[in-house]
Design an enzyme around this catalytic site. Structure first.
Site, mmCIF file in Angstrom:
data_model
loop_
_atom_site.group_PDB
_atom_site.id
_atom_site.type_symbol
_atom_site.label_atom_id
_atom_site.label_comp_id
_atom_site.label_asym_id
_atom_site.label_seq_id
_atom_site.Cartn_x
_atom_site.Cartn_y
_atom_site.Cartn_z
ATOM 1 N N ASP A 1 0.821 -1.207 0.000
ATOM 2 C CA ASP A 1 0.000 0.000 0.000
ATOM 3 C C ASP A 1 0.859 1.263 0.000
ATOM 4 O O ASP A 1 1.994 1.266 0.482
ATOM 5 C CB ASP A 1 -0.899 0.031 1.242
ATOM 6 C CG ASP A 1 -1.991 -1.021 1.205
ATOM 7 O OD1 ASP A 1 -2.255 -1.559 0.124
ATOM 8 O OD2 ASP A 1 -2.569 -1.300 2.282
ATOM 9 N N ARG A 2 0.285 2.333 -0.522
ATOM 10 C CA ARG A 2 0.985 3.628 -0.560
ATOM 11 C C ARG A 2 1.539 4.009 0.817
ATOM 12 O O ARG A 2 2.706 4.385 0.949
ATOM 13 C CB ARG A 2 0.024 4.727 -1.044
ATOM 14 C CG ARG A 2 0.654 6.121 -0.995
ATOM 15 C CD ARG A 2 -0.401 7.213 -0.950
ATOM 16 N NE ARG A 2 -1.072 7.432 -2.210
ATOM 17 C CZ ARG A 2 -0.685 8.329 -3.122
ATOM 18 N NH1 ARG A 2 0.378 9.074 -2.908
ATOM 19 N NH2 ARG A 2 -1.366 8.488 -4.231
#
Length: 297
Positions: A123-124
């Site tokens: 995930d970012r």
């Protein structure tokens, strides 16, 4: 509407409308999905506001990534929180893959030009290790290892709550929430996709814990959803904050955590060309390390 304005006064009207349509607004505990709904009487409004990634200052060049390992077949980097793994559209925001290409030159994409060299994703707002293939053969072999669950992954997470056991398994079926499509939810048995997560309590604090987490499957947001489902939500994770449940409060004066406190700490896999057993580790990043030190005191 005062509660909503006070909670989101820096947010644009269009973003608020998008959040409402995604099911993030509740009136008296009931999800509201119509931005233009007229309220006849008052009531408590709750809005799930996720940290805006675009507000994070991420260096634009390859200095944003630390190179952990590089050879003729693969590259391992340490990705900072706030940086995408890869861009989501042709002219979209640049990700770690673009920075690796800047540093090492063109990488194979196996037919997906948005994901040059990308063997897997995180995930970012998750920091930590990412692997890239430098040849088509190496990339295909790496992706096969991830698909076959032959890669041992270890994450570190700071969570609210205190685990009942020193180690435990979380099993469940995960799928997209019908009320909020950007959320993954725990589903009835047989619906969605099965997911399995094992965790160990590495350190306990007053109302918090540092966990080592070992996902045995690779579902979207798996660790975040599973930990939240057993009463151990990750610190700073606004998307999967349990509703209607009081959480241990981060003490006043604690270092600020502007993202979910999850870090991809270690990867173990087989070298795609030599067959050598490889293991790479990344230490806790500064924000998580400082918060853990504060809680330890």
């Amino acid at each position: 509407m005062n509660l909503m304005r006070d909670s989101a006064q820096e947010v644009s009207r269009s973003r608020l409308q998008a959040w409402i349509k995604a099911g993030r607004l509740r009136l008296g505990g009931v999800v509201v999905t119509k931005p233009g709904l007229l309220l006849i009487s008052g009531g408590d409004l709750e809005l799930d506001v996720e940290t805006q990634p675009e507000a994070r200052a991420i260096p634009a060049g390859s200095e944003a990534i630390a190179i952990v390992h590089a050879d003729d077949h693969l590259i391992v980097i340490d990705k900072p929180a706030g940086l995408l793994t890869h861009r989501n559209s042709e002219h979209g925001e640049r990700g770690a893959a673009d920075l690796v290409v800047d540093r090492f030159g063109p990488l194979p994409d196996l037919g997906d030009p948005l994901r040059p060299g990308v063997a897997h994703r995180i995930d970012r707002e998750t920091s930590g290790l990412l692997v890239f293939g430098r040849t088509a053969e190496a990339l295909a072999a790496l992706k096969d290892q991830f698909r076959a669950r032959a890669v041992a992954k270890t994450y570190l997470a700071l969570v609210h709550g205190e685990p009942r056991f020193d180690s435990d398994w979380v099993e469940g079926w995960l799928g997209r929430s019908e009320r909020a499509r950007d959320r993954i939810g725990v589903m009835p048995e047989g619906e969605g996709r099965h997911a399995s997560t094992y965790y160990e309590a590495r350190e306990r604090f007053d109302g918090f814990a540092l966990l080592a987490v070992f996902p045995k499957t690779g579902r979207t947001h798996q660790i975040r959803v599973h930990l939240s489902s057993v009463g151990l939500p990750i610190v700073g994770d606004t998307l999967y904050k349990p509703r209607g449940k009081a959480l241990s409060k981060v003490p006043a004066g604690a270092p600020e955590m502007n993202r979910h406190a999850l870090h991809a700490h270690a990867l173990e896999f087989t070298h795609p060309a030599t067959g050598e057993a490889l293991k790479f580790e990344s230490p806790l990043p500064k924000d998580m390390s400082e918060l853990a030190a504060f809680l330890r005191k």
